[in-house]
Design an enzyme around this catalytic site. Structure first.
Site, PDB file in Angstrom:
ATOM      1  N   SER A  17       3.254 -12.495   5.810  1.00 32.07           N
ATOM      2  CA  SER A  17       3.516 -12.136   7.078  1.00 32.07           C
ATOM      3  C   SER A  17       2.592 -11.402   7.958  1.00 32.07           C
ATOM      4  O   SER A  17       2.231 -11.812   9.138  1.00 32.07           O
ATOM      5  CB  SER A  17       4.742 -11.243   7.130  1.00 32.07           C
ATOM      6  N   ASN A  97       2.291  -4.126   6.052  1.00 35.02           N
ATOM      7  CA  ASN A  97       3.504  -4.703   5.660  1.00 35.02           C
ATOM      8  C   ASN A  97       4.012  -4.015   4.467  1.00 35.02           C
ATOM      9  O   ASN A  97       4.675  -4.805   3.804  1.00 35.02           O
ATOM     10  CB  ASN A  97       3.749  -6.145   5.827  1.00 35.02           C
ATOM     11  N   PHE A  98       3.609  -2.756   4.074  1.00 35.89           N
ATOM     12  CA  PHE A  98       4.241  -2.203   2.895  1.00 35.89           C
ATOM     13  C   PHE A  98       5.722  -1.793   3.122  1.00 35.89           C
ATOM     14  O   PHE A  98       6.149  -1.754   4.358  1.00 35.89           O
ATOM     15  CB  PHE A  98       3.626  -0.653   2.647  1.00 35.89           C
ATOM     16  N   ARG A 105       3.582   8.146   2.198  1.00 39.22           N
ATOM     17  CA  ARG A 105       3.062   8.881   1.057  1.00 39.22           C
ATOM     18  C   ARG A 105       1.647   8.722   1.229  1.00 39.22           C
ATOM     19  O   ARG A 105       1.118   9.559   0.393  1.00 39.22           O
ATOM     20  CB  ARG A 105       3.578   8.204  -0.160  1.00 39.22           C
ATOM     21  N   ASP A 170       8.337 -15.462   6.852  1.00 40.36           N
ATOM     22  CA  ASP A 170       7.111 -14.670   6.903  1.00 40.36           C
ATOM     23  C   ASP A 170       6.322 -15.084   8.288  1.00 40.36           C
ATOM     24  O   ASP A 170       5.853 -14.192   8.876  1.00 40.36           O
ATOM     25  CB  ASP A 170       6.322 -15.218   5.638  1.00 40.36           C
TER      26      ASP A 170
END
Length: 386
Positions: A17, A97-98, A105, A170
């Protein structure tokens, strides 16, 4: 000069994606630096979609990452994060795209990055958005097709759920992200302010079904009904579908059933004169058409229907398609070369600007191939290993 020449895109995304979005920006002229983890890189390098390996890596990686630079960096290493932020300070666009929470974090979330670069366009793709019970699930295409109703639109009525044969969610999510980024770049040129562009695969899949979902709400919640045979669209009447002939297949779109009956010399079709018959009796009409078309060749039927302006087409396999003048005229295939000399053929950008194709001869990058030049350019004198 391409429209986005001079723009810098830093892309942390992997698989399909996000990389499809940065690919389109690269096609439009942007410089795209692909940030990958050391040793393994983008998971797409080794997650094979077929048994075809190109230059030691997945064919899909090469298809979707051409015309980019590769920078390998350990996002859990504070020293690398410092250097990444130097890079982002100069960037116009950042993409990732995490899953929700990962960039926070790492200290690379929007609120942190605008402290470094107050005019950046920050684009992110998630599977399900940042809220709700599904937000932490993996954003994988087949899973999204299954959860959003898409699998009940293809295939025939008795087939059960049928997924599409491409990673359509996607690709559409990537296209949506590009639209949002380009809009915000226009805004940025006026305001010099940062913008956060968020796209989820789930919302993309819903938007893709705008026609069907609108009908569902207006039609009292009635579920889409696929035809028993030759289904091609759950909401369109006969003859809409693909039919077997004596030597292949033919596609028929919308058209008058009685006129079709006269042209095909199938008198029984003339017994369905009402427009409503195409919907109310579409299963029986399609069955009649399916039986009749098996009695002639595809070319025979095309020679009858095309001159009468009936919407129809041959159903081509890829080998027949690429040999056809209609494909060759568009010059959709380009040759690209990797830095190590490996050459391959792939598609070009489908957009033309001022009549010109948007092409590039640069293939996909070797993992970390641009580390030395990028770190030097953006303030680090020491050449870093991949």
């Amino acid at each position: 000069m391409k429209p986005l020449e001079g723009y810098l895109v830093v892309d942390f995304s992997q698989f399909l994606s996000g990389p499809s979005a940065s690919l389109r920006l690269a096609d439009l002229g942007a410089r795209v630096i692909k940030v990958e983890k050391p040793i393994t890189g983008d998971i797409c390098r080794s997650l094979y979609t077929s048994d075809l390996i190109m230059n030691g890596e997945s064919s899909v990686f090469h298809a979707i990452n051409r015309n980019k630079e590769s920078l390998s960096a350990d996002l859990k290493n504070p020293d690398d994060i410092v250097l990444i932020k130097r890079l982002l300070k100069q960037a116009d666009v950042m993409i990732h795209n995490f899953r929700p929470g990962v960039m926070e974090r790492l200290g690379l979330d929007f609120n942190e990055i605008i402290k470094v670069n107050p005019r950046i366009v920050y684009g992110e793709i998630s599977g399900y958005g940042n809220e709700g019970p599904w937000k932490d699930r993996p954003g994988q295409d087949l899973l999204l097709q299954s959860l959003t109703g898409l699998t009940w639109l293809s295939g025939n009525a008795d087939d059960g759920p049928v997924p599409m044969g491409l990673s359509i969610v996607d690709m559409l999510a990537g296209a949506n992200l590009v639209q949002g980024i380009l809009a915000c770049l226009i805004q940025q040129s006026r305001t010099e302010q940062a913008a956060l562009v968020q796209v989820s695969m789930m919302e993309t899949a819903y938007d893709f079904q705008f026609e069907a979902i609108t009908t569902f709400y207006r039609d009292g919640g009635a579920l889409p009904q696929r035809t028993k045979v030759n289904n091609a669209h759950a909401y369109l009447g006969a003859p809409y579908g693909i039919y077997r002939t004596s030597d292949g297949y033919i596609a028929l779109a919308m058209g008058s059933i009685p006129i079709l009956g006269k042209l095909l010399k199938c008198p029984v079709l003339e017994n369905y004169p009402l427009v409503s018959d195409a919907f109310d009796k579409r299963d029986e009409i399609k069955q009649i058409i399916a039986t009749h078309l098996k009695g002639g060749s595809t070319q025979q039927w095309l020679e009858i229907l095309e001159p009468a302006d009936i919407w129809c087409a041959n159903v081509l396999t890829w080998d027949r398609l690429v040999a056809h003048e209609g494909f060759q005229t568009l010059e959709m295939i380009q040759n690209v070369t990797m830095r190590d000399g490996y050459n391959y053929q792939t598609t070009r950008c489908p957009i033309r600007i001022d009549g010109e194709y948007l092409t590039s001869s640069l293939g996909s990058p070797i993992l970390g191939q641009d580390n030395g030049s990028i770190w030097k350019e953006f303030g680090e004198e020491v050449t870093r290993e991949s």
